[in-house]
Design an enzyme around this catalytic site. Structure first.
Site, PDB file in Angstrom:
ATOM      1  N   LYS A   1       0.819  -1.215   0.000  1.00 45.62           N
ATOM      2  CA  LYS A   1       0.000   0.000   0.000  1.00 45.62           C
ATOM      3  C   LYS A   1       0.854   1.267   0.000  1.00 45.62           C
ATOM      4  O   LYS A   1       2.053   1.239   0.267  1.00 45.62           O
ATOM      5  CB  LYS A   1      -0.990  -0.039   1.161  1.00 45.62           C
ATOM      6  CG  LYS A   1      -2.070  -1.095   0.911  1.00 45.62           C
ATOM      7  CD  LYS A   1      -3.222  -1.041   1.865  1.00 45.62           C
ATOM      8  CE  LYS A   1      -4.295  -2.042   1.419  1.00 45.62           C
ATOM      9  NZ  LYS A   1      -5.423  -2.108   2.367  1.00 45.62           N
TER      10      LYS A   1
ATOM     11  N   ARG B   1      -2.924 -10.693   4.784  1.00 43.35           N
ATOM     12  CA  ARG B   1      -3.356 -10.651   3.367  1.00 43.35           C
ATOM     13  C   ARG B   1      -2.246  -9.979   2.565  1.00 43.35           C
ATOM     14  O   ARG B   1      -1.999  -8.781   2.718  1.00 43.35           O
ATOM     15  CB  ARG B   1      -4.674  -9.884   3.241  1.00 43.35           C
ATOM     16  CG  ARG B   1      -5.238  -9.847   1.825  1.00 43.35           C
ATOM     17  CD  ARG B   1      -6.550  -9.081   1.792  1.00 43.35           C
ATOM     18  NE  ARG B   1      -7.130  -9.060   0.452  1.00 43.35           N
ATOM     19  CZ  ARG B   1      -6.843  -8.149  -0.478  1.00 43.35           C
ATOM     20  NH1 ARG B   1      -5.984  -7.170  -0.195  1.00 43.35           N
ATOM     21  NH2 ARG B   1      -7.408  -8.201  -1.669  1.00 43.35           N
TER      22      ARG B   1
END
Length: 315
Positions: free
Chosen positions: A260, A295
């Site tokens: 991210k 994840r």
């Protein structure tokens, strides 16, 4: 306050959510019921015990996901990636709609067209790894579950589609409830919190209660603080520092921070595919806070790092 620790334990410490590697000193002003909720091992997920961290591999079948969109050419390419990923992942998370900041809405029919043939083909290929369908839409979740998926991963936390909770309850499937502020189109437009950690925990607690009211069993609920979903860099860092506090909700925690933007900003990696080292660092921090599910895009790198980390800290 729950403070996660590793290393030599004291006589009064308790395992954090049943972890073999992380513990905490119970707050003596709290009840034994509170301590039991914070320390008890979480129920197995699709046959996977949660006394140690599990890896969820990201398999996007989208043209526009922020990191790996458009990298799969057809169903069989997705099956081959799933086969390779299953060697290092405990769960495969398949998504047909990008939820990156600014992403556009994908119609139900298109999302089903992207995901269901892949799920069905994975099962027909003999790959038995549990599959999570990453969707906000009940019709997509239902079609995916019928095709062979096992888990629903809803980034809206059951708020986008009013039929989602009933769909999950009827199927008896585990569901991941994530915190998000706004929609992908708008969530990064100056998000504000007075206390991001407290507000995220309160929101997740409310959605757990909504799920229970809809008939979803507590041992089928997973929580996700929603790193990057309506949060600034500092919001993300604050949530990561306080992850252990989420164990007071009594559910497993999923951490989805892989590749991210804040990792690129802090780590100096503009291109998402070059953020694997930073993503692994954040994943290991999550494990130090008792997170049960990671994840990630880079499953093999994460598995190797996790194996070393657990060999050092597990008791």
């Amino acid at each position: 306050m729950i403070v996660a620790r590793s290393g030599i334990r004291s006589a009064t410490s308790l395992p954090l959510a049943g972890s073999k590697a992380v513990w905490f000193e119970p707050d003596q002003s709290q009840s034994t019921e509170d301590h039991a909720r914070q320390s008890s091992v979480r129920a197995p997920l699709c046959g996977l015990t949660l006394d140690r961290p599990r890896i969820m591999g990201i398999l996007n079948v989208t043209p526009d996901s922020f990191s790996d969109g458009g990298t799969l050419d057809g169903v069989m390419a997705a099956v081959e990636r799933a086969r390779r990923m299953a060697q290092s992942a405990d769960i495969l998370d398949i998504g047909g709609e990008s939820t990156r900041p600014g992403a556009a809405f994908v119609p139900v029919s298109e999302e089903i067209r992207r995901t269901v043939p892949v799920i069905r083909a994975i099962r027909e290929a003999g790959i038995t790894t549990p599959i999570s369908i990453d969707t906000r839409k009940a019709a997509v979740a239902d079609a995916a579950l019928q095709a062979g998926a096992d888990i629903v991963n809803d980034v809206s936390g059951l708020l986008f589609d009013p039929e989602m909770a009933a769909c999950v309850a009827q199927a008896g499937a585990p569901v991941c409830i994530m915190h998000a502020k706004g929609t992908p189109e708008t969530m990064q437009n100056k998000p504000h919190y007075d206390d991001v950690l407290a507000e995220v925990i309160d929101h997740l607690g409310a959605q757990i209660e909504a799920a229970l009211s809809a008939g979803i069993a507590k041992d089928r609920i997973i929580t996700d603080p929603g790193i990057g979903f309506g949060k600034t860099l500092q919001h993300n860092v604050t949530l990561l520092r306080g992850l252990a506090e989420l164990h007071d909700l009594g559910c497993p925690i999923l951490l989805g921070a892989s590749r991210k933007g804040f990792i690129g900003t802090i780590g100096g990696a503009e291109v998402p595919s070059e953020r694997s080292p930073g993503s692994v660092a954040v994943a290991l921090h999550g494990v130090s806070q008792g997170v049960q599910i990671l994840r990630v895009h880079d499953t093999a790198d994460t598995k190797q790092a996790l194996s070393l980390y657990m060999a050092i800290v597990e008791q």
